[in-house]
Scaffold this motif. Structure first.
Motif, mmCIF file in Angstrom:
data_model
loop_
_atom_site.group_PDB
_atom_site.id
_atom_site.type_symbol
_atom_site.label_atom_id
_atom_site.label_comp_id
_atom_site.label_asym_id
_atom_site.label_seq_id
_atom_site.Cartn_x
_atom_site.Cartn_y
_atom_site.Cartn_z
ATOM 1 N N ARG A 1 0.843 -1.189 0.000
ATOM 2 C CA ARG A 1 0.000 0.000 0.000
ATOM 3 C C ARG A 1 0.884 1.247 0.000
ATOM 4 N N HIS A 2 1.281 1.652 -1.209
ATOM 5 C CA HIS A 2 2.167 2.799 -1.326
ATOM 6 C C HIS A 2 1.417 4.121 -1.230
ATOM 7 N N GLY A 3 0.123 4.130 -1.505
ATOM 8 C CA GLY A 3 -0.637 5.370 -1.513
ATOM 9 C C GLY A 3 -1.036 5.860 -0.140
ATOM 10 N N GLN A 4 -1.014 4.997 0.856
ATOM 11 C CA GLN A 4 -1.443 5.396 2.187
ATOM 12 C C GLN A 4 -0.235 5.879 2.983
ATOM 13 N N ARG A 5 -0.212 7.170 3.264
ATOM 14 C CA ARG A 5 0.872 7.730 4.061
ATOM 15 C C ARG A 5 0.409 7.871 5.490
ATOM 16 N N SER A 6 1.204 7.412 6.390
ATOM 17 C CA SER A 6 0.862 7.600 7.793
ATOM 18 C C SER A 6 1.466 8.922 8.240
ATOM 19 N N SER A 7 0.679 9.720 8.924
ATOM 20 C CA SER A 7 1.176 11.007 9.381
ATOM 21 C C SER A 7 1.547 10.909 10.854
ATOM 22 N N PHE A 8 2.580 11.625 11.199
ATOM 23 C CA PHE A 8 3.035 11.646 12.585
ATOM 24 C C PHE A 8 2.214 12.657 13.360
ATOM 25 N N MET A 9 1.794 12.285 14.560
ATOM 26 C CA MET A 9 1.059 13.202 15.410
ATOM 27 C C MET A 9 1.657 13.157 16.807
ATOM 28 N N PHE A 10 1.927 14.308 17.372
ATOM 29 C CA PHE A 10 2.477 14.383 18.712
ATOM 30 C C PHE A 10 1.439 13.897 19.723
ATOM 31 N N GLU A 11 1.886 13.133 20.701
ATOM 32 C CA GLU A 11 0.980 12.653 21.755
ATOM 33 C C GLU A 11 0.469 13.823 22.604
ATOM 34 N N ASP A 12 1.297 14.863 22.782
ATOM 35 C CA ASP A 12 0.907 15.997 23.620
ATOM 36 C C ASP A 12 -0.139 16.896 22.965
ATOM 37 N N LEU A 13 -0.459 16.678 21.687
ATOM 38 C CA LEU A 13 -1.496 17.495 21.041
ATOM 39 C C LEU A 13 -2.869 17.252 21.653
ATOM 40 N N LYS A 14 -3.046 16.098 22.300
ATOM 41 C CA LYS A 14 -4.344 15.783 22.899
ATOM 42 C C LYS A 14 -4.610 16.590 24.167
ATOM 43 N N THR A 15 -3.549 17.103 24.792
ATOM 44 C CA THR A 15 -3.726 17.776 26.074
ATOM 45 C C THR A 15 -3.145 19.184 26.123
ATOM 46 N N CYS A 16 -2.412 19.636 25.123
ATOM 47 C CA CYS A 16 -1.729 20.933 25.206
ATOM 48 C C CYS A 16 -2.729 22.092 25.108
ATOM 49 N N THR A 17 -2.331 23.236 25.663
ATOM 50 C CA THR A 17 -3.190 24.420 25.644
ATOM 51 C C THR A 17 -2.845 25.359 24.492
ATOM 52 N N HIS A 18 -1.598 25.314 24.016
ATOM 53 C CA HIS A 18 -1.146 26.168 22.924
ATOM 54 C C HIS A 18 -0.408 25.314 21.894
ATOM 55 N N VAL A 19 -0.492 25.732 20.625
ATOM 56 C CA VAL A 19 0.150 24.982 19.542
ATOM 57 C C VAL A 19 0.879 25.940 18.601
ATOM 58 N N TRP A 20 1.838 25.388 17.860
ATOM 59 C CA TRP A 20 2.497 26.084 16.764
ATOM 60 C C TRP A 20 1.822 25.640 15.472
ATOM 61 N N LEU A 21 1.614 26.554 14.545
ATOM 62 C CA LEU A 21 0.946 26.272 13.270
ATOM 63 C C LEU A 21 1.976 26.295 12.146
ATOM 64 N N ARG A 22 2.107 25.176 11.389
ATOM 65 C CA ARG A 22 3.062 25.105 10.289
ATOM 66 C C ARG A 22 2.563 25.928 9.111
ATOM 67 N N ASP A 23 3.440 26.752 8.574
ATOM 68 C CA ASP A 23 3.129 27.600 7.428
ATOM 69 C C ASP A 23 3.593 26.869 6.178
ATOM 70 N N ASP A 24 2.655 26.407 5.326
ATOM 71 C CA ASP A 24 2.984 25.607 4.157
ATOM 72 C C ASP A 24 3.243 26.431 2.899
ATOM 73 N N THR A 25 3.304 27.745 3.026
ATOM 74 C CA THR A 25 3.549 28.572 1.855
ATOM 75 C C THR A 25 5.035 28.588 1.530
ATOM 76 N N VAL A 26 5.369 29.057 0.347
ATOM 77 C CA VAL A 26 6.763 29.193 -0.037
ATOM 78 C C VAL A 26 7.335 30.377 0.726
ATOM 79 N N ARG A 27 8.405 30.121 1.453
ATOM 80 C CA ARG A 27 8.983 31.149 2.305
ATOM 81 C C ARG A 27 10.411 31.462 1.873
ATOM 82 N N PRO A 28 10.886 32.653 2.170
ATOM 83 C CA PRO A 28 12.288 32.949 1.896
ATOM 84 C C PRO A 28 13.186 32.139 2.832
ATOM 85 N N SER A 29 14.469 32.120 2.519
ATOM 86 C CA SER A 29 15.394 31.348 3.345
ATOM 87 C C SER A 29 15.455 31.912 4.762
#
Length: 164
Positions: free
Chosen positions: A52-80
């Motif tokens: 099953r090459h099409g199914q990608r498993s994504s990593f998820m932090f265990e602490d996401l279930k209980t944390c109060t604040h998170v960082w948001l990944r910016d998927d846009t093209v960014r400068p260096s």
């Protein structure tokens, strides 16, 4: 000596291509038992397991279930040397696949695979002010293009010249 050069080098007589496959001695086999054995063998054959090459498993932090604040990944093209994550942002609600975070004055629903838990000291958490993600410099305070409608009803946007 009455031997060829090949026999002296190899130690035995050379074979012709037809001699490689010597006919095997044939025993008289009953056709009905042969067919029965062939059917049993074919019934035992199974295809190899499917990859099953099409199914990608994504990593998820265990602490996401209980944390109060998170960082948001910016998927846009960014400068260096631009940080890949914005925040930290306060978590309002969470489900199994989505999380609602407070970005400035509004609530935004984000997939959990774009989030990373923010580890914040308990004393500084209430004083933490969440801010909007940075706006690219080319979109700040630019005049909006003038919209003109043609006779056929299409909207035309003219570029405004940038003052240098």
């Amino acid at each position: 000596m009455q031997v060829s050069a090949a026999e002296l080098v190899c130690g035995e007589r050379l074979r012709l291509p037809g001699e490689f496959f010597a006919p095997a001695p044939r025993a008289d086999v009953d056709q009905s038992t042969f067919v029965t054995q062939l059917r049993q063998y074919m019934a035992r054959l199974r295809p190899p397991p499917v990859a099953r090459h099409g199914q990608r498993s994504s990593f998820m932090f265990e602490d996401l279930k209980t944390c109060t604040h998170v960082w948001l990944r910016d998927d846009t093209v960014r400068p260096s040397l631009h940080p890949p994550y914005n925040g930290p942002y306060k978590v309002v609600r969470r489900t199994e696949k989505n999380c609602t975070i407070l970005v400035g004055p509004r609530e935004v629903v984000v997939r959990v695979d774009r989030l990373k838990p923010a580890y914040i000291d308990a004393e500084t958490a209430p004083a933490l002010v969440t801010k909007e993600p940075p706006v690219p410099a080319n979109k700040v305070d630019q005049p909006q293009p003038k919209l003109i409608t043609t006779r056929s009803g299409r909207t035309v946007k003219f570029k405004t010249p940038i003052d240098v």
